[in-house]
Design a protein around this motif. Structure first.
Motif, short mmCIF file in Angstrom:
data_model
loop_
_atom_site.label_atom_id
_atom_site.label_comp_id
_atom_site.label_asym_id
_atom_site.label_seq_id
_atom_site.Cartn_x
_atom_site.Cartn_y
_atom_site.Cartn_z
N GLY A 6 0.81 -1.22 0.00
CA GLY A 6 0.00 0.00 0.00
C GLY A 6 0.84 1.27 0.00
O GLY A 6 2.07 1.24 0.07
N ALA A 7 0.12 2.40 -0.05
CA ALA A 7 0.82 3.70 -0.18
C ALA A 7 1.66 4.01 1.05
O ALA A 7 2.71 4.66 0.93
CB ALA A 7 -0.19 4.81 -0.42
N ALA A 8 1.22 3.57 2.22
CA ALA A 8 2.02 3.84 3.43
C ALA A 8 3.40 3.22 3.28
O ALA A 8 4.43 3.85 3.56
CB ALA A 8 1.30 3.30 4.66
N LEU A 16 5.42 5.06 0.58
CA LEU A 16 5.98 6.32 1.07
C LEU A 16 7.16 6.08 2.01
O LEU A 16 8.19 6.74 1.90
CB LEU A 16 4.89 7.12 1.80
N PHE A 28 -1.73 14.61 4.64
CA PHE A 28 -1.96 13.31 5.29
C PHE A 28 -1.01 13.23 6.50
O PHE A 28 0.22 13.34 6.34
CB PHE A 28 -1.63 12.23 4.26
N TYR A 84 2.65 11.69 6.88
CA TYR A 84 3.88 12.21 6.25
C TYR A 84 4.89 12.61 7.32
O TYR A 84 6.09 12.41 7.15
CB TYR A 84 3.59 13.45 5.38
N ASN A 112 0.13 15.31 -3.22
CA ASN A 112 -0.93 14.31 -3.14
C ASN A 112 -2.16 14.88 -3.86
O ASN A 112 -2.84 15.75 -3.34
CB ASN A 112 -1.22 14.03 -1.65
N ASN A 131 -6.10 14.21 -0.03
CA ASN A 131 -6.68 13.96 1.29
C ASN A 131 -6.03 14.99 2.21
O ASN A 131 -4.79 14.97 2.32
CB ASN A 131 -6.33 12.54 1.75
N ASP A 185 2.26 11.09 -4.17
CA ASP A 185 1.48 10.13 -3.39
C ASP A 185 0.12 10.01 -4.08
O ASP A 185 -0.68 10.93 -4.04
CB ASP A 185 1.35 10.68 -1.96
N PRO A 223 -2.72 7.57 -4.13
CA PRO A 223 -3.74 6.53 -3.91
C PRO A 223 -5.12 6.88 -4.48
O PRO A 223 -5.95 6.00 -4.64
CB PRO A 223 -3.80 6.38 -2.39
N SER A 274 -1.07 3.12 -4.73
CA SER A 274 -1.74 2.10 -3.92
C SER A 274 -3.08 1.77 -4.57
O SER A 274 -3.68 2.61 -5.24
CB SER A 274 -1.95 2.67 -2.53
N SER A 324 -5.52 0.75 -2.59
CA SER A 324 -6.44 0.79 -1.44
C SER A 324 -7.75 1.47 -1.79
O SER A 324 -8.82 1.01 -1.37
CB SER A 324 -5.80 1.56 -0.28
N LYS A 325 -7.67 2.56 -2.51
CA LYS A 325 -8.88 3.34 -2.80
C LYS A 325 -9.37 3.07 -4.22
O LYS A 325 -10.56 2.93 -4.44
CB LYS A 325 -8.59 4.84 -2.64
N ARG A 340 -3.65 -4.37 1.52
CA ARG A 340 -2.31 -3.83 1.56
C ARG A 340 -1.51 -4.14 0.28
O ARG A 340 -0.64 -5.00 0.27
CB ARG A 340 -1.54 -4.35 2.81
N TYR A 378 -13.33 13.20 0.28
CA TYR A 378 -13.36 14.00 1.50
C TYR A 378 -13.87 15.40 1.21
O TYR A 378 -13.57 15.97 0.16
CB TYR A 378 -11.95 14.14 2.08
N1 PLP Z 1 -1.57 8.75 1.36
C1 PLP Z 1 -2.76 9.34 1.51
C2 PLP Z 1 -2.94 10.73 1.05
C3 PLP Z 1 -3.82 8.64 2.11
O1 PLP Z 1 -5.00 9.25 2.26
C4 PLP Z 1 -3.61 7.32 2.55
C5 PLP Z 1 -4.67 6.57 3.22
O2 PLP Z 1 -5.72 7.04 3.55
C6 PLP Z 1 -2.34 6.76 2.36
C7 PLP Z 1 -1.34 7.49 1.76
C8 PLP Z 1 -2.05 5.36 2.78
O3 PLP Z 1 -2.70 4.50 1.91
P1 PLP Z 1 -2.60 2.91 2.05
O4 PLP Z 1 -3.80 2.47 2.81
O5 PLP Z 1 -2.59 2.40 0.66
O6 PLP Z 1 -1.35 2.60 2.78
#
Ligand code: PLP
Length: 393
Positions: free
Chosen positions: A105-107, A110, A131, A134, A175, A179, A213, A215, A240, A242-243, A251, A330
Motif C-alpha cells: 500500500g501507499a504507506a 511512502l 496526510f 507524512y 498528493n 486527502n 502520493d 492513492p 496504492s 487501497s482506494k 495492503r 473528503y
Molecule cells: N496517502 C494518503 C494521502 C492517504 O489518504 C492514505 C490513506 O488514507 C495513504 C497514503 C495510505 O494508503 P494505504 O492504505 O494504501 O497505505
C-alpha cells in the motif's frame, strides 16, 4: 531500554482511530443507522467485479505453493511488467518493469521512498493540509517535514513553495487528488511545479525529488490529473490500490521510479534497500496477481460523486463553507468557530463524527469522509442543519 520516539508514536492519540472506535461503541448503544460516522477513509464502494473474479480464477488455476509463496522482494516479474505496461499505455511513459517495486500500500510506498532518499539534515516539503502520516514517515527516516500552506481552494501556492525550498530540501511531496481537501492540481500548476523544481535543483546542484502520493488518482470528478512523470524527471510515484480498487485492507501498491530520473537504477536500488531495511520481504502475493490482472480498472467513482454532490449541496444550503472537492472522497469544511475540536465536540452531540483538521497541519477545519453508505448521508442531513443553526443564535 526502548526507543522513546517509537514509544511516543505508539502511545500518541490517533484522533481518527479514537473517533472510529467511539463510533463503534455508540453504534452498539443506539443502532448503527443513528450514528453518522464520517471519520475514516475506508472505501464504501465495492471492489470492481474483476477483483473477486480474479481471486477465484487464481485459486482455481495456481498450485498452492506458488499462489501463497514468496515472490522476489520487488514483486513477481509478470506483475511488475503488467504495471509497467499499464503506465506506458495510460500515460505514455516508457517505464521499465525494473523500476517498479511492489509494496503493502501507499504507506509502505511512502516509507520506502522516504527512507531511500533521506540523509542527515534533509527536509521534505508537504503542502498543508496534508496526510498526517507524512510527518511520522519523514521523522522516522531522520528527516524533517516542512509544511507549506496550500493557496486558494487548497491548490498549490508556488510562491510559498519557492520560498520554502532550500539547500536542505530533498523532496516535495504532492498528493493529488488530495486527502483531506479533495483538490486535484491542474496540469498548468503541476508543470509550474516541475519548472520550479528544475530551477531549484540547478541552484542546489543536485536533484530535488517530487514524491507523488497517488492513492486517489482514479477517484477524480473532472479531467484526470496529469501524470507527474510527464511534467518533471526526478519523480517517484507512490501508488496504492487501497482506494482505486477498494482494497484498503489487503495492503497492495507499488513504488515507480521514473525512467527519466537522475541515476534511476540507483534510486530504485535505494528503494529496494529501504524496503529490505524496513522488513518488507515482498508484497502480498495473491493481491500482486489480482491487481496485475485488474490493470486499468477502478471502483465506481460515480457513486462517490453522488455522495459528494448530495452532501456538498446540502451543507452549503445550511451555511457551511466548503470548496467543491475535485477528487478523492473528503469534504474539508470550515469550522463555524475558531476551534475545530470544539466544533467536533458539538457535532458529536448530534451523532456526527467529524475529524478536526489540526493533525492535517492546519487549524479551523473539519474533514468529512463521504465514503459511506448514501443512506447515512441522507439521514445525517437534519443533524448537520441543526448543528449549523446553533451558530445562528
Ligand atoms: N496517502 C494518503 C494521502 C492517504 O489518504 C492514505 C490513506 O488514507 C495513504 C497514503 C495510505 O494508503 P494505504 O492504505 O494504501 O497505505
Amino acid at each position: 531500554m526502548i526507543n522513546k520516539h517509537m514509544q511516543k508514536l505508539g502511545e500518541e492519540r490517533s484522533e481518527i482511530r479514537e473517533l472510529f472506535e467511539y463510533g463503534a461503541r455508540r453504534k452498539a448503544e443506539i443502532g448503527a443507522e443513528n450514528v453518522f460516522d464520517f471519520s475514516l477513509g475506508n472505501p464504501s464502494v465495492p471492489a470492481p467485479p474483476c477483483v473477486n473474479g480474479e481471486i477465484l480464477r487464481l485459486i482455481a488455476e495456481t498450485p498452492a505453493e506458488t499462489l501463497h509463496g514468496y515472490t522476489s522482494a520487488a514483486g513477481a516479474p509478470e506483475v511488475r511488467k503488467a504495471i509497467a505496461d499499464e503506465v506506458r499505455r495510460a500515460f505514455g511513459v516508457p517505464l521499465p518493469p525494473d523500476l517498479v517495486y511492489m509494496t503493502c500500500g501507499a504507506a509502505a510506498s511512502l516509507t520506502a521512498a522516504v527512507h531511500a532518499l533521506a540523509e542527515e539534515g534533509d527536509e521534505f516539503i508537504a503542502v498543508a493540509p496534508f496526510f498526517p502520516e507524512y510527518r511520522v514517515f519523514t521523522e522516522a527516516a531522520g528527516a524533517k517535514l516542512v509544511a507549506v500552506r496550500a493557496g486558494g481552494d487548497f491548490h498549490l501556492d508556488l510562491a510559498a513553495l519557492e520560498g520554502a525550498i532550500g539547500r536542505r530540501t530533498k523532496a516535495v511531496i504532492v498528493n493529488s487528488p488530495n486527502n483531506p481537501t479533495g483538490a486535484v492540481y491542474t496540469e498548468a500548476e503541476m508543470r509550474a511545479l516541475g519548472a520550479l523544481l528544475r530551477k531549484k535543483s540547478a541552484e542546489k546542484g543536485e536533484p530535488i525529488f517530487l514524491l507523488a502520493d497517488e492513492p486517489y488518482r482514479e477517484l477524480c470528478y473532472g479531467a484526470p490529473p496529469v501524470y507527474p512523470m510527464n511534467v518533471y524527471d526526478d519523480v517517484i510515484v507512490c501508488y496504492s490500490y487501497s482506494k482505486s480498487l477498494s482494497l484498503a485492507g489487503e495492503r497492495i501498491g507499488y513504488v515507480a521510479v521514473s525512467p527519466r530520473c537522475t541515476a534511476a537504477e540507483k534510486v530504485f536500488a535505494a528503494v529496494a534497500g529501504a524496503g529490505r531495511a524496513l522488513g518488507f520481504v515482498c508484497a502480498p502475493v495473491l493481491f500482486q496477481h489480482v491487481v496485475a490482472r485488474c490493470a486499468g480498472k477502478s471502483a465506481d467513482v460515480e457513486e462517490y460523486r453522488k455522495n459528494r454532490d448530495l452532501l456538498w449541496n446540502a451543507l452549503r444550503s445550511y451555511g457551511y463553507e466548503c470548496v467543491l472537492p475535485e477528487g478523492a472522497f473528503y469534504l474539508f469544511v470550515k469550522s463555524p468557530e475558531p476551534s475545530a475540536a470544539a466544533f467536533c465536540a458539538r457535532a458529536k452531540k448530534h451523532e456526527l463524527l467529524l475529524v478536526p483538521s489540526d493533525s492535517f497541519g492546519v487549524e479551523g477545519y473539519v474533514r468529512i469522509s463521504y465514503c459511506v453508505d448514501r443512506k447515512i448521508i441522507e439521514r445525517s442531513l437534519p443533524a448537520f442543519e441543526a448543528l449549523r443553526r446553533e451558530y445562528d443564535r
